[in-house]
Scaffold this motif. Structure first.
Motif, short mmCIF file in Angstrom:
data_model
loop_
_atom_site.label_atom_id
_atom_site.label_comp_id
_atom_site.label_asym_id
_atom_site.label_seq_id
_atom_site.Cartn_x
_atom_site.Cartn_y
_atom_site.Cartn_z
N ASN A 1 0.85 -1.19 0.00
CA ASN A 1 0.00 0.00 0.00
C ASN A 1 0.89 1.24 0.00
OD1 ASN A 1 -1.70 2.15 0.58
ND2 ASN A 1 -2.91 1.05 2.09
N SER B 1 -0.28 4.36 -0.43
CA SER B 1 -1.14 5.53 -0.30
C SER B 1 -1.28 6.03 1.13
CB SER B 1 -2.53 5.22 -0.86
OG SER B 1 -3.17 4.20 -0.12
N THR B 2 -0.51 5.45 2.08
CA THR B 2 -0.59 5.93 3.45
C THR B 2 0.28 7.18 3.61
OG1 THR B 2 1.33 4.80 4.44
CG2 THR B 2 -0.69 3.50 4.13
N ALA C 1 3.88 7.21 0.75
CA ALA C 1 3.54 7.87 -0.50
C ALA C 1 4.72 7.99 -1.47
CB ALA C 1 2.96 9.25 -0.22
N SER D 1 8.14 10.68 2.87
CA SER D 1 6.71 10.60 2.52
C SER D 1 5.89 11.53 3.40
CB SER D 1 6.20 9.16 2.69
OG SER D 1 6.71 8.29 1.70
N ARG E 1 4.18 15.06 2.16
CA ARG E 1 2.71 15.13 2.20
C ARG E 1 2.28 16.34 3.00
NH1 ARG E 1 -1.26 10.05 2.46
NH2 ARG E 1 -0.43 10.02 0.35
#
Length: 232
Positions: free
Chosen positions: A120, A122-123, A127, A223, A227
């Motif tokens: 994953n 998308s955390t 990212a 990340s 973000r």
């Protein structure tokens, strides 16, 4: 971006996590487990080590530390929280992540450079990676076997909340080779391997390019910093 790193009695890797934050361009803020003040940080890291009370059950007593009241409230409000090794154990004990961590199935402490698949990307903490990317991160634990009941495992899989999976070898008997998971929102992530030990050339895992040159762990910290800049 100010990222708090909480020190518990027995924390071993809090200074390493602070250094990783600094290398990634963030400002590390040292926090003490006995405080109720998060000092205005934008994200939190629960580092690895062997916190007090681990002889009862890893992370169980530390999850009751005074600052954990604020950690739970901040996480539920959307603040990014990363739990590494013992920090992952605390997050499960505090109810921020599902499942639990038990003694390695072979009964021994293990220390190795471990290949992971990023499931994953998308955390808040992943990212900078791509889904399916393989990274190499140091692993060191004695109680790293991830467990949960079948319904919980199916839900984690179905909701895309398995964030990392062990590749080539399952080092501790974790069910479905799970190395790390997230909450539903994706702001809380816990994993057993130690990304803070793979952020600087000369100190990370060996790579095909050179010994100790691996910096795959740096993506965790960049990340969350990037973000935050995008959302600012």
């Amino acid at each position: 971006m100010r990222i708090g790193v909480i020190t518990f009695p027995g924390s071993l890797d809090d200074r390493d996590a602070q250094r990783a934050v600094r290398i990634a361009g963030g400002e590390p803020v040292a926090l003490w487990h006995g405080s109720h003040d998060l000092e205005g940080v934008d994200a939190l890291i629960l580092p690895g080590g062997f916190s007090y009370g681990d002889y009862l059950r890893c992370g169980a007593i530390a999850s009751l530390s005074p600052i954990m009241t604020e950690v739970v409230d901040a996480a539920n409000a959307g603040m990014p929280v990363l739990g590494i090794c013992n920090g992952f154990q605390m997050l499960t004990e505090a109810g921020l992540l599902e499942g639990g961590l038990i003694r390695n199935d072979h009964g021994s402490f293990i220390c190795r450079d471990q290949v992971l698949t990023v499931e994953n990307a998308s955390t808040d903490w992943t990212a900078e990676f791509e889904a399916g990317q393989q990274i190499t991160i140091p692993l060191k634990n004695g109680e790293g076997g991830f467990i949960a009941d079948g319904e919980t495992l199916d839900r984690l899989e179905g909701e895309g909340r398995v964030v990392f999976r062990y590749v080539d070898v399952n080092p501790n008997g974790s069910l479905r080779d799970i190395a790390g998971i997230s909450n539903v929102r994706g702001n809380v992530v816990g994993l057993m391997p130690h990304p803070e030990h793979a952020v600087e050339p000369g100190f990370g895992p060996d790579t095909a390019a050179a010994m100790r040159s691996g910096i795959d762990g740096l993506g965790f910290f960049t990340s969350v910093v990037k973000r935050a800049l995008v959302e600012a």
